[in-house]
Design a protein around this motif. Structure first.
Motif, short mmCIF file in Angstrom:
data_model
loop_
_atom_site.label_atom_id
_atom_site.label_comp_id
_atom_site.label_asym_id
_atom_site.label_seq_id
_atom_site.Cartn_x
_atom_site.Cartn_y
_atom_site.Cartn_z
N GLN A 62 38.90 38.48 41.44
CA GLN A 62 37.92 38.40 40.39
C GLN A 62 36.98 37.18 40.87
N LYS A 84 47.15 45.20 35.13
CA LYS A 84 46.16 45.74 34.09
C LYS A 84 46.65 45.24 32.56
N GLU A 86 47.02 42.59 29.67
CA GLU A 86 46.07 41.65 28.84
C GLU A 86 46.66 40.50 29.12
N THR A 89 45.16 39.41 32.88
CA THR A 89 43.75 39.29 33.11
C THR A 89 43.49 37.96 32.19
#
Length: 293
Positions: A62, A84, A86, A89
């Motif tokens: 990222q 993937k 939450e 992330t």
């Protein structure tokens, strides 16, 4: 009591926990390494350490841009499914925010730095996430790039972060900088310009190409011209500005940049898991391994 550095090192090797975690645990247990291990287990850090020998080759790359600074980072997990999640992330957002604020010089330094307003280090925060998610998670690498006011960043993520590219261009065209980042993601050049290729690498390639031509039985008087042509082709393949532009293959990247009054300064390309060993066991083997445990 003063904690001996050798004791910290021993505890770190036994548990895989961060240096600051080990030092705190030993301080709280008056230097008793067995009690310190128990304490780390109680805090969930030992659970993270048990996963330290697993292969984390999935994850996300990222980018975060804040004014004249940008950071690109790769954070690994064991499975694509967790990438993937939450929680995962959100952890990456926390990591990126910390890196761009604290600007550590290395991964090791970043893990021992306190998070602003969190009351714990980045390493402790990652270990907390490992305990919740149940997979090995690691900050593999990062690079901080700074620019001047007359320069521009370009950021591109492929497949949500399977590949991330950060470019820095002289000029002010952000859309063009993103287009160059997209090109780098697709073509994967090794260098920005031919000037960046070392003379040692060029000499080595020339030697290989010369031997190839001689092995093909070419006359010595034309080998030199053949090698020159093949060397130019080699440089075109590995240097960004010499490559056909992906959005318009009829022109080279350097023509695209020149027409817009831009010049490439640098680029960073991260592909998740590149150069890392991937897990090869199948599902049945994985179940069997868990039953044995």
């Amino acid at each position: 009591m003063a904690i001996d550095a050798k004791l910290v090192k021993e505890l770190r090797e036994k548990t895989g926990a961060g240096m600051m975690d080990c030092k705190k645990a030993l301080t709280e247990t008056d230097g008793n390494i067995d009690k310190a291990i128990d304490l780390l287990r109680e805090k969930g850090i030992a659970k993270a350490a048990k996963k330290s020998d697993r292969i984390a080759a999935e994850g996300l790359a990222q980018i975060k841009v804040a004014g004249n600074a940008a950071v690109i980072a790769e954070v690994n997990s064991e499975t694509d499914f967790v990438a993937k999640n939450e929680l995962f992330t959100n952890l990456i957002d926390t990591i990126l925010n910390h890196l761009i604020e604290a600007k550590p010089a290395s991964v090791e330094e970043s893990l021992d730095q306190p998070l602003q307003g969190a009351g714990q280090t980045l390493g402790e925060t990652i270990n907390e996430a490992i305990a919740k998610i149940g997979e090995k998670i690691s900050l593999r690498r990062f690079q901080i790039v700074e620019k001047a006011d007359n320069e521009v960043f370009g950021a591109y993520l492929h497949m949500g972060g399977r590949i991330a590219v950060l470019t820095k261009l002289a000029g002010q065209d952000e859309e063009a900088a993103k287009d160059i980042a997209m090109h780098v993601a697709a073509v994967n050049p090794r260098y920005a310009t031919t000037d960046q290729v070392s003379q040692e690498e060029i000499a080595h390639e020339k030697e290989v190409l010369t031997q190839q031509a001689l092995n093909e039985g070419k006359p010595a008087n034309i080998v030199e011209k053949m090698v020159e042509g093949r060397l130019n082709k080699f440089l075109q393949e590995i240097c960004l500005v010499e490559q056909p532009f992906v959005k318009d293959p009829d022109q080279k990247v350097k023509k695209f940049l020149s027409d817009k009054g831009l010049a490439i300064q640098t680029f960073v390309r991260y592909e998740v898991g590149e150069g890392m060993e991937k897990r090869s066991e199948n599902f049945a083997e994985e179940v069997q391994a868990q039953l044995k445990n």
